[in-house]
Write a protein that holds these residues in place. Structure first.
Motif, PDB file in Angstrom:
ATOM      1  N   LEU A 188      17.562 -19.951  16.437  1.00 24.25           N
ATOM      2  CA  LEU A 188      16.334 -20.441  15.819  1.00 24.25           C
ATOM      3  C   LEU A 188      16.583 -21.669  14.959  1.00 24.25           C
ATOM      4  CD1 LEU A 188      14.651 -17.103  14.648  1.00 24.25           C
ATOM      5  CD2 LEU A 188      13.823 -18.624  16.443  1.00 24.25           C
ATOM      6  N   GLU A 189      17.789 -21.738  14.384  1.00 26.00           N
ATOM      7  CA  GLU A 189      18.108 -22.835  13.461  1.00 26.00           C
ATOM      8  C   GLU A 189      18.131 -24.197  14.149  1.00 26.00           C
ATOM      9  OE1 GLU A 189      19.041 -19.088  11.758  1.00 26.00           O
ATOM     10  OE2 GLU A 189      19.710 -19.975  13.655  1.00 26.00           O
ATOM     11  N   ILE A 190      18.097 -24.209  15.474  1.00 27.46           N
ATOM     12  CA  ILE A 190      18.079 -25.488  16.181  1.00 27.46           C
ATOM     13  C   ILE A 190      16.841 -26.301  15.791  1.00 27.46           C
ATOM     14  CG2 ILE A 190      16.844 -24.632  18.207  1.00 27.46           C
ATOM     15  CD1 ILE A 190      18.468 -26.485  19.932  1.00 27.46           C
ATOM     16  N   ALA A 191      15.793 -25.600  15.327  1.00 27.28           N
ATOM     17  CA  ALA A 191      14.561 -26.281  14.919  1.00 27.28           C
ATOM     18  C   ALA A 191      14.788 -27.215  13.737  1.00 27.28           C
ATOM     19  CB  ALA A 191      13.490 -25.251  14.570  1.00 27.28           C
ATOM     20  N   GLU A 238       2.907 -12.364  18.296  1.00 31.00           N
ATOM     21  CA  GLU A 238       2.943 -13.763  17.881  1.00 31.00           C
ATOM     22  C   GLU A 238       4.350 -14.197  17.460  1.00 31.00           C
ATOM     23  OE1 GLU A 238      -0.066 -15.875  17.858  1.00 31.00           O
ATOM     24  OE2 GLU A 238      -0.233 -14.231  19.272  1.00 31.00           O
ATOM     25  N   GLN A 239       5.351 -13.381  17.801  1.00 25.92           N
ATOM     26  CA  GLN A 239       6.712 -13.670  17.368  1.00 25.92           C
ATOM     27  C   GLN A 239       7.201 -15.024  17.850  1.00 25.92           C
ATOM     28  OE1 GLN A 239       8.410 -11.721  15.326  1.00 25.92           O
ATOM     29  NE2 GLN A 239      10.328 -12.860  15.305  1.00 25.92           N
ATOM     30  N   TRP A 240       6.740 -15.464  19.012  1.00 30.50           N
ATOM     31  CA  TRP A 240       7.210 -16.745  19.555  1.00 30.50           C
ATOM     32  C   TRP A 240       6.883 -17.905  18.629  1.00 30.50           C
ATOM     33  CZ3 TRP A 240       3.510 -20.468  20.725  1.00 30.50           C
ATOM     34  CH2 TRP A 240       2.187 -20.003  20.829  1.00 30.50           C
ATOM     35  N   LYS A 241       5.849 -17.746  17.771  1.00 29.05           N
ATOM     36  CA  LYS A 241       5.469 -18.844  16.884  1.00 29.05           C
ATOM     37  C   LYS A 241       6.499 -19.083  15.793  1.00 29.05           C
ATOM     38  CE  LYS A 241       0.527 -18.712  17.650  1.00 29.05           C
ATOM     39  NZ  LYS A 241      -0.807 -18.608  17.026  1.00 29.05           N
ATOM     40  N   LEU A 242       7.421 -18.137  15.609  1.00 28.16           N
ATOM     41  CA  LEU A 242       8.480 -18.345  14.623  1.00 28.16           C
ATOM     42  C   LEU A 242       9.516 -19.330  15.133  1.00 28.16           C
ATOM     43  CD1 LEU A 242       9.056 -14.685  13.434  1.00 28.16           C
ATOM     44  CD2 LEU A 242       7.627 -16.441  12.386  1.00 28.16           C
TER      45      LEU A 242
END
Length: 246
Positions: A188-191, A238-242
């Motif tokens: 996730l940290e790639i964001a 809605e987990q994908w929105k994280l």
């Protein structure tokens, strides 16, 4: 054939295989469901009598139908943003839809064309048919998400992978981004990295042309599903929105 369609909690892979097996039959059952048919009928009956885009937004039931159909139904806490994004002209480079990282707004605006044609587009029979079909599919995907929230995302990959031309197409689509980065094992940290760095990370692990191969896409979808179950990505619809890019 029964018109009832019921969704039960189940593991991601099992729910995915069931959805593939049911195919269009499940959508037909959803379209025939009493509550779904009532909303489609209400839209068809009322939209032709609406006099302005402003009046459309005053009818909460019509508005909810349209937003559900264009995949913005869960964003109703952002009505100011929605109205602005959907009523500006797409050709304006400064239009909000062209500046938002979430490309759903531009896709919706391009379909509805409120900024260019007022109600002219949405009152066309072909557009009404498209919105009715999209609404049914949206309600079906909501049902799949209650079964296992990873499944509609995997199916979205299957439906849209062939249209991907480069890594930026993936990064510009929140759901594709979530599925692909999860399947590739990117954190996730790639964001927190630049868009260019994110694109490079994807291209290092994925040959974009492979996304035009249905067998490859199916394998990627299944890998996403397995990782989703293993890492509890499917804990909420809605987990994908994280997993958004900055």
């Amino acid at each position: 054939m029964s018109n009832s369609i019921v969704f039960y909690k189940m593991p991601a892979m099992a729910a995915y295989q069931l959805a593939l097996k049911q195919g269009d039959t499940a959508l037909e059952k959803m379209a025939a469901r009493k509550d779904v048919k009532a909303e489609v009928d209400y839209f068809r009956d009322k939209i032709q009598g609406v006099k302005s885009v402003e009046d459309l937004f005053k009818d909460r039931r019509l508005t909810k139908f349209v937003l559900d159909a264009v995949d913005l139904g869960k964003e109703t806490d952002k009505m100011g943003l929605i109205r602005k994004a959907l009523t500006q002209k797409a050709e304006d480079s400064d239009a909000l839809m062209n500046r938002l990282p979430d490309k759903r707004y531009k896709v919706a605006a391009s379909l509805l064309q409120f900024g260019e044609k007022g109600l002219g587009q949405i009152q066309r029979e072909s557009t009404k048919d498209d919105l009715a079909e999209l609404y049914v599919k949206s309600r079906y995907n909501d049902g799949l998400a209650t079964q296992n929230s990873a499944v509609p995302l995997a199916l979205y990959l299957k439906d849209n992978a062939a249209g991907v031309k480069n890594a930026y197409d993936i990064l510009g689509d929140q759901r594709l981004r979530h599925v692909v980065t999860t399947a590739l094992g990117l954190p996730l940290e790639i964001a927190n990295q630049s868009v260019e760095a994110q694109a490079a990370a994807i291209e290092k692990r994925l040959k974009i042309s492979d996304l035009s191969d249905p067998k490859f896409v199916d394998k990627m979808a299944k890998r996403f599903l397995m990782l989703s179950d293993d890492t509890s990505v499917s804990a909420g619809p809605e987990q994908w929105k994280l997993n958004l890019f900055a």
